[in-house]
Design a protein around this motif. Structure first.
Motif, mmCIF file in Angstrom:
data_model
loop_
_atom_site.group_PDB
_atom_site.id
_atom_site.type_symbol
_atom_site.label_atom_id
_atom_site.label_comp_id
_atom_site.label_asym_id
_atom_site.label_seq_id
_atom_site.Cartn_x
_atom_site.Cartn_y
_atom_site.Cartn_z
ATOM 1 N N UNK A 41 -51.121 3.489 138.097
ATOM 2 C CA UNK A 41 -50.540 2.210 138.512
ATOM 3 C C UNK A 41 -49.381 1.881 137.577
ATOM 4 N N UNK A 42 -48.239 1.567 138.166
ATOM 5 C CA UNK A 42 -47.032 1.304 137.384
ATOM 6 C C UNK A 42 -46.126 0.369 138.158
ATOM 7 N N UNK A 43 -45.058 -0.069 137.522
ATOM 8 C CA UNK A 43 -44.082 -0.924 138.173
ATOM 9 C C UNK A 43 -42.718 -0.682 137.536
ATOM 10 N N UNK A 44 -41.670 -0.729 138.333
ATOM 11 C CA UNK A 44 -40.317 -0.654 137.813
ATOM 12 C C UNK A 44 -39.866 -2.089 137.536
ATOM 13 N N UNK A 45 -39.428 -2.342 136.294
ATOM 14 C CA UNK A 45 -39.094 -3.693 135.851
ATOM 15 C C UNK A 45 -37.605 -3.766 135.513
ATOM 16 N N UNK A 46 -36.940 -4.795 136.019
ATOM 17 C CA UNK A 46 -35.532 -5.051 135.698
ATOM 18 C C UNK A 46 -35.454 -6.411 135.020
ATOM 19 N N UNK A 47 -34.849 -6.420 133.835
ATOM 20 C CA UNK A 47 -34.695 -7.672 133.093
ATOM 21 C C UNK A 47 -33.241 -8.107 133.139
ATOM 22 N N UNK A 48 -33.031 -9.308 133.653
ATOM 23 C CA UNK A 48 -31.709 -9.926 133.727
ATOM 24 C C UNK A 48 -31.678 -11.091 132.746
ATOM 25 N N UNK A 49 -30.485 -11.425 132.272
ATOM 26 C CA UNK A 49 -30.369 -12.611 131.421
ATOM 27 C C UNK A 49 -28.978 -13.223 131.575
ATOM 28 N N UNK A 50 -28.868 -14.468 131.158
ATOM 29 C CA UNK A 50 -27.582 -15.162 131.121
ATOM 30 C C UNK A 50 -27.610 -16.107 129.941
ATOM 31 N N UNK A 69 -36.808 -18.189 127.374
ATOM 32 C CA UNK A 69 -35.613 -18.280 126.557
ATOM 33 C C UNK A 69 -35.805 -17.461 125.283
ATOM 34 N N UNK A 70 -34.812 -16.655 124.957
ATOM 35 C CA UNK A 70 -34.780 -15.918 123.689
ATOM 36 C C UNK A 70 -33.323 -15.719 123.320
ATOM 37 N N UNK A 71 -33.009 -15.924 122.059
ATOM 38 C CA UNK A 71 -31.652 -15.664 121.551
ATOM 39 C C UNK A 71 -30.567 -16.379 122.354
ATOM 40 N N UNK A 72 -30.794 -17.645 122.678
ATOM 41 C CA UNK A 72 -29.845 -18.471 123.448
ATOM 42 C C UNK A 72 -29.538 -17.892 124.828
ATOM 43 N N UNK A 73 -30.495 -17.184 125.391
ATOM 44 C CA UNK A 73 -30.331 -16.634 126.729
ATOM 45 C C UNK A 73 -31.539 -16.996 127.589
ATOM 46 N N UNK A 74 -31.274 -17.153 128.864
ATOM 47 C CA UNK A 74 -32.320 -17.394 129.848
ATOM 48 C C UNK A 74 -32.650 -16.040 130.477
ATOM 49 N N UNK A 75 -33.923 -15.647 130.445
ATOM 50 C CA UNK A 75 -34.337 -14.332 130.915
ATOM 51 C C UNK A 75 -35.072 -14.422 132.243
ATOM 52 N N UNK A 76 -34.810 -13.454 133.096
ATOM 53 C CA UNK A 76 -35.470 -13.373 134.385
ATOM 54 C C UNK A 76 -35.914 -11.925 134.596
ATOM 55 N N UNK A 77 -37.197 -11.736 134.836
ATOM 56 C CA UNK A 77 -37.749 -10.403 135.033
ATOM 57 C C UNK A 77 -38.082 -10.216 136.505
ATOM 58 N N UNK A 78 -37.588 -9.118 137.052
ATOM 59 C CA UNK A 78 -37.855 -8.790 138.460
ATOM 60 C C UNK A 78 -38.570 -7.447 138.502
#
Length: 190
Positions: A41-50, A69-78
């Motif tokens: 069982x696995x998943x392909x993960x893409x992390x976006x940030x702004x 939020x980390x390092x003054x960025x907003x993170x979104x994981x898909x």
């Protein structure tokens, strides 16, 4: 995209094949029979940030508590399971959402588990064959690494540790959640 692969283990031909249309699972069956000997069982993960806006920076303490939020960025994981929601908003490694543009910062394969369903196939190389097949699939999907969590648990602890080391994984402490990750870098693999 996920070709069948055949490996010989214990004088039997094992078929590694995908059983779902989305990422997430493939099975190992004996001689093309529906008898399942292992699952991965696995998943392909893409992390976006702004970068955060000025107004969002004022709310950083609240955002930190949600780990968005980390390092003054907003993170979104898909993940591949949620990709269909966002796929029309992703172009050239950019995600546009609510008038904000997120940049793709990371793509990796999250390994949830490998389950050997039949004791007959334990410690015969099937897990290593699965990791090799998953590595090829992850690289073809644009992943830089395979990453999972390491949960030491009694009688399997030493065997699991040896398995990961033998298959090119390193143990890395996650500074944010204080868990141990197993990480296999795919970029330097031969």
């Amino acid at each position: 995209m996920f070709d069948k692969k055949y490996v010989k283990i214990k004088d039997e031909i094992i078929t590694l094949c995908k059983i779902q249309q989305i990422d997430g699972e493939f099975i190992c069956a004996v001689n093309n029979h529906p008898y399942i000997v292992a699952k991965c069982h696995f998943d392909i993960v893409k992390k976006f940030s702004r970068n955060l806006t000025t107004q969002e920076l004022e709310l950083t303490e609240k955002l930190k508590s949600y780990k968005l939020y980390r390092n003054n960025k907003f993170n979104l994981t898909i993940t591949s399971k949620t990709l269909s929601i966002y796929k029309n908003n992703i172009h050239d490694n950019l995600l546009t959402l609510d008038n904000h543009t997120y940049i793709l910062e990371d793509t990796f394969c999250r390994l949830d588990n490998i389950e050997i369903c039949d004791d007959k196939y334990y410690k015969v190389g099937l897990g290593s064959a699965i990791i090799k097949h998953l590595s090829n699939y992850a690289k073809a999907s644009g992943c830089k690494r395979i990453q999972g969590w390491y949960y030491p648990n009694g009688r399997f602890e030493e065997g699991a540790k040896d398995f990961y080391i033998r298959n090119g994984f390193e143990f890395v402490q996650d500074e944010y959640n204080n868990k141990t990750n197993v990480v296999k870098n795919l970029e330097v693999e031969n």
